[in-house]
Scaffold this active site. Structure first.
Site, PDB file in Angstrom:
ATOM      1  N   LYS A 185      80.983  53.715  15.610  1.00 24.29           N
ATOM      2  CA  LYS A 185      80.937  54.922  16.466  1.00 24.29           C
ATOM      3  C   LYS A 185      81.363  54.544  17.880  1.00 24.29           C
ATOM      4  O   LYS A 185      81.414  53.360  18.225  1.00 24.29           O
ATOM      5  CB  LYS A 185      79.521  55.493  16.458  1.00 24.29           C
ATOM      6  CG  LYS A 185      78.456  54.564  17.030  1.00 24.29           C
ATOM      7  CD  LYS A 185      77.043  55.107  16.816  1.00 24.29           C
ATOM      8  CE  LYS A 185      75.994  54.117  17.306  1.00 24.29           C
ATOM      9  NZ  LYS A 185      74.622  54.559  16.982  1.00 24.29           N
ATOM     10  N   MET A 214      87.251  51.944  42.707  1.00 23.98           N
ATOM     11  CA  MET A 214      87.643  52.636  41.485  1.00 23.98           C
ATOM     12  C   MET A 214      88.591  51.786  40.629  1.00 23.98           C
ATOM     13  O   MET A 214      88.407  51.668  39.418  1.00 23.98           O
ATOM     14  CB  MET A 214      88.283  53.982  41.817  1.00 23.98           C
ATOM     15  CG  MET A 214      88.563  54.810  40.575  1.00 23.98           C
ATOM     16  SD  MET A 214      89.380  56.378  40.888  1.00 23.98           S
ATOM     17  CE  MET A 214      88.042  57.382  41.475  1.00 23.98           C
ATOM     18  N   TYR A 231      84.504  48.762  50.748  1.00 25.01           N
ATOM     19  CA  TYR A 231      83.767  49.987  51.079  1.00 25.01           C
ATOM     20  C   TYR A 231      82.364  49.680  51.579  1.00 25.01           C
ATOM     21  O   TYR A 231      81.672  48.820  51.008  1.00 25.01           O
ATOM     22  CB  TYR A 231      83.637  50.882  49.850  1.00 25.01           C
ATOM     23  CG  TYR A 231      84.881  51.653  49.500  1.00 25.01           C
ATOM     24  CD1 TYR A 231      85.407  52.606  50.379  1.00 25.01           C
ATOM     25  CD2 TYR A 231      85.517  51.450  48.279  1.00 25.01           C
ATOM     26  CE1 TYR A 231      86.541  53.322  50.042  1.00 25.01           C
ATOM     27  CE2 TYR A 231      86.654  52.159  47.935  1.00 25.01           C
ATOM     28  CZ  TYR A 231      87.167  53.094  48.815  1.00 25.01           C
ATOM     29  OH  TYR A 231      88.283  53.801  48.482  1.00 25.01           O
ATOM     30  N   ARG A 248      62.668  61.390  17.345  1.00 26.07           N
ATOM     31  CA  ARG A 248      63.886  61.921  17.928  1.00 26.07           C
ATOM     32  C   ARG A 248      64.563  62.841  16.926  1.00 26.07           C
ATOM     33  O   ARG A 248      65.023  63.920  17.269  1.00 26.07           O
ATOM     34  CB  ARG A 248      64.804  60.741  18.287  1.00 26.07           C
ATOM     35  CG  ARG A 248      65.974  61.062  19.147  1.00 26.07           C
ATOM     36  CD  ARG A 248      66.796  59.831  19.456  1.00 26.07           C
ATOM     37  NE  ARG A 248      67.341  59.185  18.254  1.00 26.07           N
ATOM     38  CZ  ARG A 248      68.220  58.208  18.260  1.00 26.07           C
ATOM     39  NH1 ARG A 248      68.674  57.726  19.400  1.00 26.07           N
ATOM     40  NH2 ARG A 248      68.663  57.687  17.143  1.00 26.07           N
TER      41      ARG A 248
HETATM   42  C1  LIG Z   1      74.067  53.273  16.484  1.00 21.76           C
HETATM   43  C2  LIG Z   1      73.181  53.189  15.325  1.00 21.76           C
HETATM   44  C3  LIG Z   1      73.004  51.964  14.652  1.00 21.76           C
HETATM   45  C4  LIG Z   1      73.574  50.657  15.149  1.00 21.76           C
HETATM   46  O1  LIG Z   1      72.676  50.117  16.088  1.00 21.76           O
HETATM   47  P1  LIG Z   1      72.900  48.645  16.709  1.00 21.76           P
HETATM   48  O2  LIG Z   1      71.688  48.434  17.530  1.00 21.76           O
HETATM   49  O3  LIG Z   1      74.135  48.732  17.532  1.00 21.76           O
HETATM   50  O4  LIG Z   1      73.042  47.716  15.570  1.00 21.76           O
HETATM   51  C5  LIG Z   1      72.233  51.969  13.500  1.00 21.76           C
HETATM   52  N1  LIG Z   1      71.659  53.097  13.043  1.00 21.76           N
HETATM   53  C6  LIG Z   1      71.789  54.281  13.679  1.00 21.76           C
HETATM   54  C7  LIG Z   1      71.110  55.486  13.122  1.00 21.76           C
HETATM   55  C8  LIG Z   1      72.528  54.364  14.842  1.00 21.76           C
HETATM   56  O5  LIG Z   1      72.638  55.529  15.480  1.00 21.76           O
END
Ligand SMILES: *Cc1c(COP(=O)(O)O)cnc(C)c1O
Length: 372
Positions: free
Chosen positions: A33, A308, A260, A128
């Site tokens: 992701k 930047m 800056y 959550r």
């Molecule tokens: C992002 C995510 C992971 C991966 O987590 P890491 O700590 O990066 O290994 C695993 N399970 C879910 C549900 C996630 O959202």
């Protein structure tokens, strides 16, 4: 070309995948992701042809992988956001997480054409998302008796797996086992931290994100780690190294300020290099910056405020000048150290990387290394 280059070592990615899979046992989803935590989702997924499957957050991220020809199972960790997205899951053969009543209702209302594997999420204590313990069995029954459902994978997520001494993980594990013991289907509990540090969380499917990219999930909690977890995190190899080059040099006299806000004042005469990387590239901007960098292999630091597009570094040696290579994080400078000094975590620093040219390494070598 602007010399800000993120070298992505795909051989290290594969090394980490194998290490995690061996530690966890069973099967392992590579979590790609957020554009593979800034590493490039398509390139990373393509390099992991051995992966059992991938996990992304939502539909568009999965679409990108399928369009690139990635054929393994893909899990949508957030599930769908509207009913119509199930048709696309069906067409692209994606496995949606089902984590609330609305997603369940729409899943059941969709007429599936291809076999589908929903991942049913239990809220075991993170509070959550996910079904509550008393809701889980009914949701599981509804899904497992629906048309074309191959299997229901039971999933939960830990709140404190990266804090080995927290009791939260044991409580969540007990909750999961109590709720799921009578329900059929494979189980998926462990993110990177749980995979490395909590053997009881190793079940059918691991979900590896940060550790896959060679970054330890235990940034501030190394003291409480088991020897096994310590050895495993110590064997991870950084996948991304972010480098740039010095493209301007200044001599500062003692007492002169730079950048800056004029926050840095030279304590003595010093040489300063201007480098092509700033907060618009994702480098964290903090009020007072003396983050470590490596200049032609020599340890040094950022001075003055990060702008930047640029920032300034101290040049420790006379031979440092235009063209000197500056490592910002990766092989030698830990991204966790940069994150900690910036009040954040390595996940965020990696995800924020932008504009850098990505240079993928080891793709060809590894192809020729594959057994015939
Ligand atoms: C992002 C995510 C992971 C991966 O987590 P890491 O700590 O990066 O290994 C695993 N399970 C879910 C549900 C996630 O959202």
């Amino acid at each position: 070309m602007r010399p800000l280059i993120a070298t992505i070592d795909l051989e290290h990615l594969r090394h980490n995948y194998r290490l995690l899979k061996k530690a966890h046992g069973g099967r392992l989803l590579a979590v790609v992701k957020a554009d593979a935590y800034g590493h490039g989702a398509v390139a990373c997924a393509a390099a992991l042809s051995e992966a059992d499957g991938f996990a992304v957050a939502y539909l568009d991220e999965a679409r990108e992988l399928r369009a690139a020809g990635i054929a393994q199972p893909i899990v949508l960790l957030e599930g769908v956001f509207e009913a119509a997205e199930y048709a696309e899951c069906d067409r692209l053969q994606l496995s949606p997480v089902v984590q609330n009543a609305l997603q369940l209702r729409d899943f059941l209302a969709h007429t599936w054409h291809a076999p589908v594997t929903p991942w049913l999420k239990l809220d075991s204590g993170m509070r959550r998302a996910g079904f509550l313990p008393h809701e889980l069995a009914a949701a599981h029954h509804a899904l497992s008796t629906a048309n074309h459902v191959r299997e229901v994978v039971k999933i939960t997520h830990f709140a404190c797996a990266d804090e080995p001494s927290s009791e939260m993980t044991a409580r969540q594990l007990a909750c999961f086992d109590q709720c799921c013991q009578a329900l059929s289907g494979a189980e998926s509990l462990a993110n990177s931290a749980a995979m490395l540090a909590h053997p009881a969380a190793r079940r059918d499917w691991g979900r590896g994100g940060i550790a896959l990219y060679g970054v330890s999930p235990f940034e501030n909690n190394t003291a409480d780690l088991s020897p096994e977890a310590q050895a495993l995190s110590g064997s991870l190899k950084a996948v991304m190294t972010l480098r740039t080059r010095v493209f301007g040099v200044r001599e500062l006299a003692a007492g002169e300020s730079i950048g800056y806000g004029a926050i840095f004042r030279a304590p003595r005469a010093m040489r300063v290099g201007l480098i092509a990387c700033g907060y618009a590239d994702g480098y964290p901007r903090v009020p007072s910056n003396d983050n470590p960098v490596l200049i032609d292999g020599v340890p040094s630091r950022v001075i003055g405020r990060v702008s930047m597009d640029m920032m300034t570094v101290e040049l420790p040696r006379a031979e440092h000048g235009i063209g000197s290579v500056v490592e910002l994080w990766g092989e030698n400078i830990s991204v966790a150290a940069i994150a900690r000094r910036s009040g954040t975590i390595s996940y965020e620093v990696l995800c924020h990387l932008k504009r850098a040219h990505k240079d993928y390494r080891a793709a060809e070598q590894s192809l020729s290394n594959q057994p015939q």
